[in-house]
Scaffold this motif. Structure first.
Motif, PDB file in Angstrom:
ATOM      1  N   ALA A 160     -10.789  -1.414   4.440  1.00 52.97           N
ATOM      2  CA  ALA A 160     -10.883  -0.831   5.608  1.00 52.97           C
ATOM      3  C   ALA A 160     -12.362  -0.921   6.567  1.00 52.97           C
ATOM      4  CB  ALA A 160     -10.543   0.720   5.525  1.00 52.97           C
ATOM      5  N   ARG A 161     -12.069  -0.774   7.863  1.00 56.70           N
ATOM      6  CA  ARG A 161     -13.485  -1.187   8.689  1.00 56.70           C
ATOM      7  C   ARG A 161     -14.311  -0.197   8.464  1.00 56.70           C
ATOM      8  NH1 ARG A 161      -9.866  -1.324  14.255  1.00 56.70           N
ATOM      9  NH2 ARG A 161      -9.191   0.724  14.066  1.00 56.70           N
ATOM     10  N   GLN A 162     -15.368  -0.388   8.446  1.00 54.51           N
ATOM     11  CA  GLN A 162     -16.582   0.761   8.224  1.00 54.51           C
ATOM     12  C   GLN A 162     -17.780   0.323   9.191  1.00 54.51           C
ATOM     13  OE1 GLN A 162     -16.171   3.516   6.305  1.00 54.51           O
ATOM     14  NE2 GLN A 162     -14.269   2.678   5.556  1.00 54.51           N
ATOM     15  N   GLY A 163     -18.219   1.512   9.832  1.00 50.37           N
ATOM     16  CA  GLY A 163     -19.390   1.062  10.785  1.00 50.37           C
ATOM     17  C   GLY A 163     -20.767   1.740  10.247  1.00 50.37           C
ATOM     18  N   SER A 164     -20.609   2.627   9.288  1.00 51.30           N
ATOM     19  CA  SER A 164     -21.979   3.183   8.713  1.00 51.30           C
ATOM     20  C   SER A 164     -21.603   3.755   7.371  1.00 51.30           C
ATOM     21  CB  SER A 164     -22.473   4.133   9.778  1.00 51.30           C
ATOM     22  OG  SER A 164     -23.685   4.852   9.218  1.00 51.30           O
ATOM     23  N   THR A 165     -22.982   3.417   6.779  1.00 52.69           N
ATOM     24  CA  THR A 165     -22.597   4.304   5.154  1.00 52.69           C
ATOM     25  C   THR A 165     -22.887   5.576   5.316  1.00 52.69           C
ATOM     26  OG1 THR A 165     -24.649   3.611   4.709  1.00 52.69           O
ATOM     27  CG2 THR A 165     -23.006   2.122   4.057  1.00 52.69           C
ATOM     28  N   ARG A 166     -23.426   6.170   6.520  1.00 48.51           N
ATOM     29  CA  ARG A 166     -23.787   7.664   6.605  1.00 48.51           C
ATOM     30  C   ARG A 166     -22.505   8.356   7.083  1.00 48.51           C
ATOM     31  NH1 ARG A 166     -27.335   7.770   2.927  1.00 48.51           N
ATOM     32  NH2 ARG A 166     -25.688   6.180   2.227  1.00 48.51           N
ATOM     33  N   ALA A 167     -21.449   7.859   7.199  1.00 49.60           N
ATOM     34  CA  ALA A 167     -20.213   8.782   7.794  1.00 49.60           C
ATOM     35  C   ALA A 167     -19.786   9.650   6.463  1.00 49.60           C
ATOM     36  CB  ALA A 167     -19.120   7.668   7.843  1.00 49.60           C
ATOM     37  N   PRO A 168     -19.325  10.843   6.959  1.00 55.06           N
ATOM     38  CA  PRO A 168     -19.192  12.042   6.039  1.00 55.06           C
ATOM     39  C   PRO A 168     -18.186  11.617   4.652  1.00 55.06           C
ATOM     40  CG  PRO A 168     -18.563  12.683   8.241  1.00 55.06           C
ATOM     41  CD  PRO A 168     -18.905  11.121   8.290  1.00 55.06           C
TER      42      PRO A 168
END
Length: 208
Positions: free
Chosen positions: A72-80
């Motif tokens: 799945a696409r991810q924009g940041s590793t700091r997402a909840p």
């Protein structure tokens, strides 16, 4: 309501008429509860804080490319939903203060004092003093005045009662409180209310 005035040895020296508007008021349990809850709530600092995704460190770049990985696409590793990511729907600093009209606060205090008076829990002394600042002297006096009950001791001011304050600090079931800071929580927490005659004028000025 007329009560006996005692000396520090527990002997009756005179009687005094308690102001009926304060010590014979309507006992409103709901109002006392509201004032008690407000006092405890207002004591909360509200400084608890958690970090959102904009406050945690890291996550400045995309963890992997948008396409071709099968993930799945991810924009940041700091997402909840990432380990180490920011928190959502969690506490942040805010005030817990509850408002209560002054007349209601005064009525709650009168109600609490009336409840104590109706239970014969008001102990009036002619003069609150000890010969020297010793815990044993104050403990002996309180044992004479209130027995094994816990005691809230009201004073009009700190200046003239330094020895009494120092003598009471190490007594676990007793507390010194200035009459100007009278509150429902302390009134309900202790079994007996010990007050010198001079305190009645302060209470009547504040609540009368």
């Amino acid at each position: 309501m007329e009560v006996d005035v005692l000396n520090m040895e527990g002997q009756k020296v005179s009687t005094v008429e308690l102001p009926p508007a304060i010590f014979e008021a309507l006992i409103d349990v709901d109002l006392m509860h509201q004032a008690h809850v407000r006092q405890l709530t207002n004591a909360r600092l509200g400084t608890h804080d958690t970090k959102t995704r904009s406050e945690v460190s890291g996550g400045g770049r995309k963890p992997f490319k948008q396409k071709g990985t099968g993930r799945a696409r991810q924009g940041s590793t700091r997402a909840p939903h990432w380990v180490g990511g920011g928190d959502i729907h969690t506490p942040h600093p805010h005030s817990y203060a509850l408002a209560m009209p002054r007349k209601m606060r005064r009525a709650a205090l009168c109600s609490a004092l009336s409840a104590k008076a109706s239970d014969s829990a008001i102990v009036v002394v002619d003069e609150l003093k000890v010969s020297e600042p010793k815990t044993r002297l104050m403990a002996k006096a309180l044992n004479t005045l209130v027995g094994d009950a816990s005691a809230l001791i009201l004073i009009p001011a700190k200046e003239a009662y330094t020895d009494v304050i120092r003598s009471t600090q190490n007594i676990p079931d007793a507390k010194i409180l200035m009459a100007g800071y009278l509150n429902v929580h302390d009134l309900l927490q202790f079994d007996k209310i010990v007050l010198p005659l001079s305190v009645l004028d302060v209470i009547q000025t504040n609540l009368g």
